[in-house]
Design a protein around this motif. Sequence first.
Motif, PDB file in Angstrom:
ATOM      1  N   ALA A 524      20.798  42.069  -5.747  1.00 23.09           N
ATOM      2  CA  ALA A 524      21.657  41.040  -6.335  1.00 23.09           C
ATOM      3  C   ALA A 524      22.758  41.668  -7.182  1.00 23.09           C
ATOM      4  O   ALA A 524      23.907  41.212  -7.172  1.00 23.09           O
ATOM      5  CB  ALA A 524      20.816  40.081  -7.178  1.00 23.09           C
ATOM      6  N   LEU A 525      22.433  42.724  -7.909  1.00 29.42           N
ATOM      7  CA  LEU A 525      23.431  43.389  -8.745  1.00 29.42           C
ATOM      8  C   LEU A 525      24.549  43.996  -7.909  1.00 29.42           C
ATOM      9  O   LEU A 525      25.720  43.994  -8.322  1.00 29.42           O
ATOM     10  CB  LEU A 525      22.755  44.480  -9.585  1.00 29.42           C
ATOM     11  CG  LEU A 525      23.665  45.332 -10.476  1.00 29.42           C
ATOM     12  CD1 LEU A 525      24.329  44.471 -11.541  1.00 29.42           C
ATOM     13  CD2 LEU A 525      22.861  46.456 -11.127  1.00 29.42           C
ATOM     14  N   ASP A 526      24.223  44.494  -6.727  1.00 25.44           N
ATOM     15  CA  ASP A 526      25.211  45.162  -5.884  1.00 25.44           C
ATOM     16  C   ASP A 526      25.807  44.247  -4.824  1.00 25.44           C
ATOM     17  O   ASP A 526      26.580  44.720  -3.973  1.00 25.44           O
ATOM     18  CB  ASP A 526      24.579  46.378  -5.199  1.00 25.44           C
ATOM     19  CG  ASP A 526      24.314  47.515  -6.166  1.00 25.44           C
ATOM     20  OD1 ASP A 526      25.117  47.684  -7.104  1.00 25.44           O
ATOM     21  OD2 ASP A 526      23.296  48.221  -6.010  1.00 25.44           O
ATOM     22  N   CYS A 527      25.499  42.953  -4.837  1.00 25.45           N
ATOM     23  CA  CYS A 527      26.028  42.046  -3.825  1.00 25.45           C
ATOM     24  C   CYS A 527      27.508  41.754  -4.100  1.00 25.45           C
ATOM     25  O   CYS A 527      28.033  42.005  -5.194  1.00 25.45           O
ATOM     26  CB  CYS A 527      25.212  40.759  -3.773  1.00 25.45           C
ATOM     27  SG  CYS A 527      25.483  39.653  -5.178  1.00 25.45           S
ATOM     28  N   ASP A 528      28.185  41.175  -3.121  1.00 23.75           N
ATOM     29  CA  ASP A 528      29.626  40.929  -3.223  1.00 23.75           C
ATOM     30  C   ASP A 528      29.951  39.924  -4.320  1.00 23.75           C
ATOM     31  O   ASP A 528      30.963  40.074  -5.012  1.00 23.75           O
ATOM     32  CB  ASP A 528      30.160  40.423  -1.873  1.00 23.75           C
ATOM     33  CG  ASP A 528      30.114  41.495  -0.797  1.00 23.75           C
ATOM     34  OD1 ASP A 528      30.070  42.696  -1.172  1.00 23.75           O
ATOM     35  OD2 ASP A 528      30.099  41.154   0.397  1.00 23.75           O
ATOM     36  N   PHE A 529      29.115  38.905  -4.488  1.00 20.50           N
ATOM     37  CA  PHE A 529      29.405  37.886  -5.506  1.00 20.50           C
ATOM     38  C   PHE A 529      29.457  38.520  -6.896  1.00 20.50           C
ATOM     39  O   PHE A 529      30.349  38.237  -7.687  1.00 20.50           O
ATOM     40  CB  PHE A 529      28.341  36.785  -5.452  1.00 20.50           C
ATOM     41  CG  PHE A 529      28.611  35.643  -6.390  1.00 20.50           C
ATOM     42  CD1 PHE A 529      29.372  34.551  -5.977  1.00 20.50           C
ATOM     43  CD2 PHE A 529      28.118  35.649  -7.689  1.00 20.50           C
ATOM     44  CE1 PHE A 529      29.631  33.494  -6.838  1.00 20.50           C
ATOM     45  CE2 PHE A 529      28.368  34.609  -8.554  1.00 20.50           C
ATOM     46  CZ  PHE A 529      29.129  33.522  -8.135  1.00 20.50           C
ATOM     47  N   VAL A 530      28.491  39.373  -7.197  1.00 18.89           N
ATOM     48  CA  VAL A 530      28.471  40.038  -8.500  1.00 18.89           C
ATOM     49  C   VAL A 530      29.570  41.081  -8.588  1.00 18.89           C
ATOM     50  O   VAL A 530      30.216  41.238  -9.638  1.00 18.89           O
ATOM     51  CB  VAL A 530      27.085  40.661  -8.755  1.00 18.89           C
ATOM     52  CG1 VAL A 530      27.087  41.478 -10.040  1.00 18.89           C
ATOM     53  CG2 VAL A 530      26.024  39.572  -8.822  1.00 18.89           C
ATOM     54  N   SER A 531      29.820  41.802  -7.527  1.00 20.91           N
ATOM     55  CA  SER A 531      30.862  42.829  -7.538  1.00 20.91           C
ATOM     56  C   SER A 531      32.218  42.233  -7.887  1.00 20.91           C
ATOM     57  O   SER A 531      33.032  42.873  -8.567  1.00 20.91           O
ATOM     58  CB  SER A 531      30.929  43.528  -6.182  1.00 20.91           C
ATOM     59  OG  SER A 531      29.734  44.236  -5.908  1.00 20.91           O
TER      60      SER A 531
END
Length: 894
Positions: A524-531
């Motif tokens: 989740a931390l490295d997903c596109d939404f967070v990025s």
Amino acid sequence: MASQSSGVTSFLQLKKDRRASRFTLLFLEYNEFLLQDLAVYKYEAPTSDLSWVRSSNGRIGGRLKLCTRGLIFEPTTDSRAPIVRFPFKSMMSPMKPYKLAQGSALATQTNPSSLFYFDSSLCIDIEINGRVAPFVTHEFKQPTGLVFQLQHSTVHEFLEIACELQRIESLRNAFSDSKKLLRPILDQAIGKGGPQFELRNLVDFSEKVLTTSPIRVDRVRPLVRNPGILMITNREIYFQPSNLNNTGESVEHFPLRRIAVLVRRRHMLRHTGLELSLDDQESTAFFNFESPKVRDQVWNMLLSQPDVQKAVAKTSDLRRMVKAWQNKEISNFDYLNYLNSIADRSIHDLTQYPVYPWVIKDYTSNKLDLEDPSTFRDLSKPMGALDDQRLQYFLERFEMMPPEDPSTGMPPPFLYGSHYSTPGFVLFYLVRAAPQHMLSLQSGKFDAPDRMFSSVQETFASATQNPSDVKELVPEFYSGDGSFLLNEQNLPLGVQQDGEVLNHVKMPPWCKSPRDFVKKCRKALDCDFVSDRLHLWIDLIFGYKQRGKAAIDAHNLFYYLTYEGAVDLEAISDPNKRAALESQINEFGQCPKQLFLSAHPKRNASTKELDQLEIVSSLDSRIKSNEKPKPPPLSSSTATSSTTALQGAASQDLRQNQHVSLGGGAGGGGGGGDIPLPRPPPPPRQQPPSQQFQSSEQDDQSSGFGRVFNRVGSSVESMFSRIKERGLNDFSPTTPNDTKIPPTSTSASTSAQHHSETSTQEVERLVLPPPTFGKEPSPPSTSTSIKQQHVNLENDQTSSSSLHQNQNKDQKEEDDEDDVDDIKHQMAIQSMLDEEDELNERSKEIGTMQTIPKLNDPQSTPFTHSMTDNITRTLTPPQTSHTPPPPQTSSQTS
């Protein structure tokens, strides 16, 4: 650029000391030192004839640790027997040699000069049955005598130091600087002429020594310091442990060619730290130097070596790392790990542990949907602003705070009295993996079960709804195997109020195991939404929204002492004031070093945005006053007032009352608390030696997280207390009932109730004012050389009483000049009373704060110390006519 490896991202991954002994320096109190480790026999009950001790049950073999505040006995013949601590303050009389009866059968078998004896009113058992568990204090109705036999040392040599330590401990209190009294003994333990490096420890005798003499340093580990010396050659860095706090460590060396990371650090608010890591991603060390000057000299010396220059060049270019992150050459986790590192966050220092964001807010669904925006937390807001209702409470309280007033020591207003990262929060999450650290931090106790980390869902609810809990996460949520969520050691964590035994952490339904939980959190931390949104959180923690007007606009303003540069410790010469500030800041967290002065670019931003990024010019020095945005307004008078008021909490151990800072919410939120503001301490209360380590139900209720944050005060009460000092003794502050807050979990409300029930008696014990030192009693028979080194110190304390008398005369003259000011203060009080009804109406409108009780309402609760009380203070009306204030005594003046 290849993706960087995260390396060591948790202090749980640090190399453990290889030792057979169960003893650890975590058993010591804060600022306590281990001096000697002796082989002994312990006899439970002395008699005139000890011939019976030859039986199997007569004596216990073990190791006796001579520490600066007590004796610790570690049995070696039975691994299940508890380690026992005998505090010096519990000893009823000085230790003395034990004399065998004339003609005793044992006299012909034992060296009479090897026995010594003392009476103790209590003892503390540690690790009963060889199991990590809360310490157990045993108080004896009658003092119990104990006899020890030294196997390889003489009693005379031992008692010469032990009795002097016992005397110094009897003089130590919350305001005395025992380090000065201990200095001769500590120097004697290190060695005459200072520590010397043993050249036989060189790896290669052809090495060229670069340092002209050994450099004194402390090797910093979580809650532990190991004094020693540093030697640098053209090939190696050597650390040789001192005899102080030495549990068997040998000389350690770090090859210069293998150094992968070398960074300068701040430690205890001073730029005196240096941290290095080797290329094996496991060997790492944090050294703290005596002064910034010495640290910088070592830094420059290392930079002169080609191998070190390459390592520093790779990790010091912040703009290059931002570009690497934008190009997706490194992950979000690795980029945050890098930002934490250059912002002085270190896994070796729990007061500045790496901070990571809450990313997921859905902990109830059976499946974690990373394509659904509702799964994620709003990264553009700090934790305190995620709930609108709670934010409204913070804003209302912020508006009620008086403005900064350097003349009276009133600090700047703030939104959050708690912080997002403290040692208490770190160990709140990691208590199952590092229980000894938590016991060390909390005086041998775990926290109340209802306030411990029990559920991920409840902890997130507390961090978003509880007004005393705004904590973020630690790197262990995104790296490792998740074992910190399991109670693998079968620790006795207690039973919650609903009858459930606290064991493993309850995880969300969408994960199968702790390892799966960490894996999905990392995903989740490295997903596109967070990025696409991580730069917004970076602005809050490391960037331009960390301080100044931008922080106010972003609802991201914390107590002013949590910011770097708030005070200059190097300019504070008073050791008590300095200790007070260190204790204050360590307990309630520190903001990371500010890295960016403009908005951080998005991950998919153009090169132009990266070129416009404004980076702090010098990442290893305080932010200059002419840089924008400016830090919150500070003043020397504000710092001085705050330090004086905090002296009561200063010398109490960071482990004993804080131990290095607990904080947070409830119901899996980790205790609650707020910033203590300037307030005069109550009158001193003496405590007999036998009660120093008393264990009772009341102690249980006011220990741990509660004990730390029971020292809170309020801005309004602080002002009233200063008014009272100036002569308006008819007025006294009262406290309303606990303010209503947004609904939270059942365990969360239980925690808030726990903090409000803290006894006033415990609070008084924590904030005792400085006593008036008179002539000290004559010490027991010890070395003449040690006595002479204390003569001047004792004479200085004796002369303090005459100084207090002169201060009393000056105070009377000042009272006459303050009459006009007193009238102004009375008018200010009346103005605040007139605003009472208006505050009640506003409270009813927002529905989040309980109505302020009427001044004459006898149902008003007594003074409590929960964070929600801190600002909504009121005054009780005068009960009698104005009378002149009584003359101050010497102790009041001090």
